[in-house]
Design a protein around this motif. Structure first.
Motif, short mmCIF file in Angstrom:
data_model
loop_
_atom_site.label_atom_id
_atom_site.label_comp_id
_atom_site.label_asym_id
_atom_site.label_seq_id
_atom_site.Cartn_x
_atom_site.Cartn_y
_atom_site.Cartn_z
N ARG A 106 0.72 -1.07 0.07
CA ARG A 106 -0.16 0.00 0.03
C ARG A 106 0.84 1.29 0.02
NH1 ARG A 106 -0.84 -2.17 5.23
NH2 ARG A 106 -0.14 -0.88 6.83
N TYR A 107 1.96 1.09 0.32
CA TYR A 107 3.01 2.31 0.45
C TYR A 107 3.81 2.33 -1.16
CZ TYR A 107 2.31 1.81 5.23
OH TYR A 107 1.61 1.83 6.45
N GLY A 108 3.37 1.69 -2.12
CA GLY A 108 3.93 1.57 -3.24
C GLY A 108 5.20 0.88 -3.29
N PRO A 109 6.37 1.18 -4.54
CA PRO A 109 7.28 0.30 -4.66
C PRO A 109 8.27 0.60 -3.58
CG PRO A 109 6.71 1.26 -6.63
CD PRO A 109 5.83 1.87 -5.84
N TRP A 110 8.90 -0.35 -2.99
CA TRP A 110 9.74 -0.13 -1.77
C TRP A 110 10.93 0.73 -2.11
CZ3 TRP A 110 15.05 -1.44 -1.94
CH2 TRP A 110 15.51 -2.49 -2.53
N GLN A 111 11.44 0.38 -3.73
CA GLN A 111 12.43 1.20 -3.88
C GLN A 111 12.54 2.79 -4.20
OE1 GLN A 111 11.02 -1.35 -5.65
NE2 GLN A 111 12.46 -2.52 -6.58
N THR A 112 11.06 3.11 -4.31
CA THR A 112 10.67 4.29 -4.44
C THR A 112 10.97 4.96 -3.21
OG1 THR A 112 9.49 4.08 -6.39
CG2 THR A 112 8.96 6.14 -5.10
N VAL A 113 10.36 4.29 -1.82
CA VAL A 113 10.23 4.92 -0.67
C VAL A 113 11.65 5.14 0.02
CG1 VAL A 113 9.32 4.55 1.76
CG2 VAL A 113 8.06 3.66 -0.18
N TYR A 114 12.51 3.88 -0.30
CA TYR A 114 13.89 4.12 -0.08
C TYR A 114 14.64 5.01 -0.49
CZ TYR A 114 18.79 3.18 0.57
OH TYR A 114 20.15 3.25 0.46
N THR A 115 14.61 5.53 -2.08
CA THR A 115 15.09 6.35 -2.69
C THR A 115 14.92 7.53 -2.03
OG1 THR A 115 15.35 4.80 -4.65
CG2 THR A 115 15.67 7.22 -4.80
N ARG A 116 13.77 7.86 -2.04
CA ARG A 116 13.18 9.00 -1.69
C ARG A 116 13.51 9.46 -0.20
NH1 ARG A 116 7.00 10.71 -3.12
NH2 ARG A 116 7.86 9.71 -4.97
N PHE A 117 13.55 8.62 0.80
CA PHE A 117 13.93 8.66 2.25
C PHE A 117 15.44 9.12 2.30
CE2 PHE A 117 16.21 6.73 5.80
CZ PHE A 117 15.70 7.52 6.73
N ARG A 118 16.29 8.51 1.11
CA ARG A 118 17.73 8.44 1.04
C ARG A 118 17.96 10.06 0.57
NH1 ARG A 118 22.56 8.22 3.44
NH2 ARG A 118 24.19 8.25 1.98
N ARG A 119 17.16 10.54 -0.33
CA ARG A 119 17.33 11.67 -0.86
C ARG A 119 16.87 12.86 0.39
NH1 ARG A 119 13.17 12.45 -5.16
NH2 ARG A 119 14.67 11.06 -6.07
N TYR A 120 16.11 12.67 0.88
CA TYR A 120 15.49 13.58 2.02
C TYR A 120 16.50 13.69 3.07
CZ TYR A 120 10.86 13.58 -0.12
OH TYR A 120 9.66 13.68 -0.87
N ALA A 121 17.13 12.35 3.51
CA ALA A 121 18.45 12.44 4.40
C ALA A 121 19.51 13.13 3.95
CB ALA A 121 18.75 11.06 4.74
N LEU A 122 19.98 13.06 2.90
CA LEU A 122 20.87 13.88 2.46
C LEU A 122 20.74 15.35 2.26
CD1 LEU A 122 22.18 11.42 -0.40
CD2 LEU A 122 23.16 11.78 1.78
N ASP A 123 19.45 15.79 2.09
CA ASP A 123 19.24 17.07 1.72
C ASP A 123 18.79 17.69 2.97
OD1 ASP A 123 19.59 16.81 -0.87
OD2 ASP A 123 17.39 16.75 -1.34
N GLY A 124 18.88 17.03 4.22
CA GLY A 124 18.49 17.47 5.57
C GLY A 124 16.90 17.95 5.71
N VAL A 125 16.19 17.10 4.95
CA VAL A 125 14.75 17.51 5.08
C VAL A 125 14.07 17.40 6.39
CG1 VAL A 125 12.46 17.05 4.14
CG2 VAL A 125 14.53 17.11 2.63
N PHE A 126 14.43 16.17 7.07
CA PHE A 126 13.94 15.88 8.30
C PHE A 126 14.40 16.61 9.52
CE2 PHE A 126 13.14 11.67 5.96
CZ PHE A 126 12.05 11.85 5.85
N THR A 127 15.69 17.22 9.16
CA THR A 127 16.11 18.25 10.18
C THR A 127 15.42 19.55 10.37
OG1 THR A 127 18.34 17.18 9.81
CG2 THR A 127 18.30 19.27 10.98
#
Length: 291
Positions: free
Chosen positions: A60-81
């Protein structure tokens, strides 16, 4: 007809959390249509909550590769900070941060990682050791945490498991940064610091005193004996507010709430950047649900 996309499931963002998070999520101006942000971020939260592998995410969350790739991108960009800072800013504007600010600091028991990270090239902002080191518990990572008087994280610092606690107190204090909604400098200085005996040293007592911060740090037994043996040359005992020190258990309760996220209690991320992003996302939820 029930809109199942709007149903709040367990281990997912609430409606209030989505409203806080949505304006801060970057969106691509061009390209093909992508999986909805709400689904993907719910997948990130579900993964951190349960500690499962990315490949085992429900469909229900979509392809796991998409979730991981976007999480990694947000982590590198400091989005969650930035998301965590936004939650702190809103609480500060509403006068919800415990005042006077009280900062409680201790490292949590090390988060164990099952495998040593692979060697190879990595980003320049990623530490060479990935914040992993050998301690009595094995290959571990320490989370150093500063929280306010209501047990909500203000600053986060990751270090290898063997790093001594007192070395990390000053860098952690310097990470406190709560922006203002209007004019004015960010709030970077707490009114009081409460720590345990691991931080009892002259240098650490002098640093908050220099910044005008009241500190409550108990004196170690060996330091007390050394001071008494020197007689008058030993000087006066450091000031200690026993009543204020009773509030140090607030940071213990904050760690217990973070350990409810199984992906935080045990580190599964290879890089320190991803692990710190996961801790920041979990910390954001603690703030969002208390505002």
């Amino acid at each position: 007809m029930v809109d199942h996309g709007r149903v709040v499931r367990r281990h997912e963002l609430t409606h209030q959390e989505r409203e806080l998070l949505a304006p801060l999520i970057p969106r691509a101006a061009t390209g093909r249509p992508r999986v909805e942000d709400r689904r993907v971020i719910n997948g990130m939260v579900y993964k951190i909550r349960t500690g499962i592998s990315w490949r085992d995410l429900p469909e229900r969350y979509g392809p796991w590769q998409t979730v991981y790739t976007r999480f990694r991108r947000y982590a590198l960009d400091g989005v969650f900070t930035r998301v965590l800072q936004e939650a702190q800013t809103r609480a500060d504007a509403a006068g919800d941060i415990d005042g006077p600010d009280r900062l409680h600091h201790r490292p949590r028991p090390p988060a164990r990682r099952r495998h040593r990270p692979k060697r190879g090239r990595h980003r320049p902002d990623e530490p060479d050791d990935h914040a992993l080191g050998r301690s009595r518990g094995g290959l571990t990572t320490k989370i150093h945490l500063a929280c306010d008087g209501r047990g909500r994280p203000l600053a986060i610092l990751l270090t290898p498991g063997q790093r001594h606690d007192s070395i990390c107190a000053r860098p952690l204090l310097e990470r406190i940064h709560v922006p203002r909604t209007g004019p004015g400098r960010p709030r970077c200085r707490p009114d009081q610091v409460i720590t345990d005996k691991a931080y009892s040293s002259r240098g650490l007592r002098a640093y908050p005193r220099k910044r005008g911060i009241v500190h409550t740090i108990p004196e170690k037994a060996d330091q007390q004996r050394h001071r008494l043996n020197r007689g008058r040359r030993g000087g006066r005992p450091p000031r200690f507010d026993r009543e204020a020190y009773r509030r140090r258990n607030i940071v213990e309760r904050c760690f217990n709430r973070l350990k409810g996220f199984r992906g935080i209690a045990t580190r599964y991320d290879k890089t320190a950047t991803s692990y710190e992003a996961a801790v920041s996302l979990a910390s954001f939820q603690l703030w969002a649900r208390s505002v």
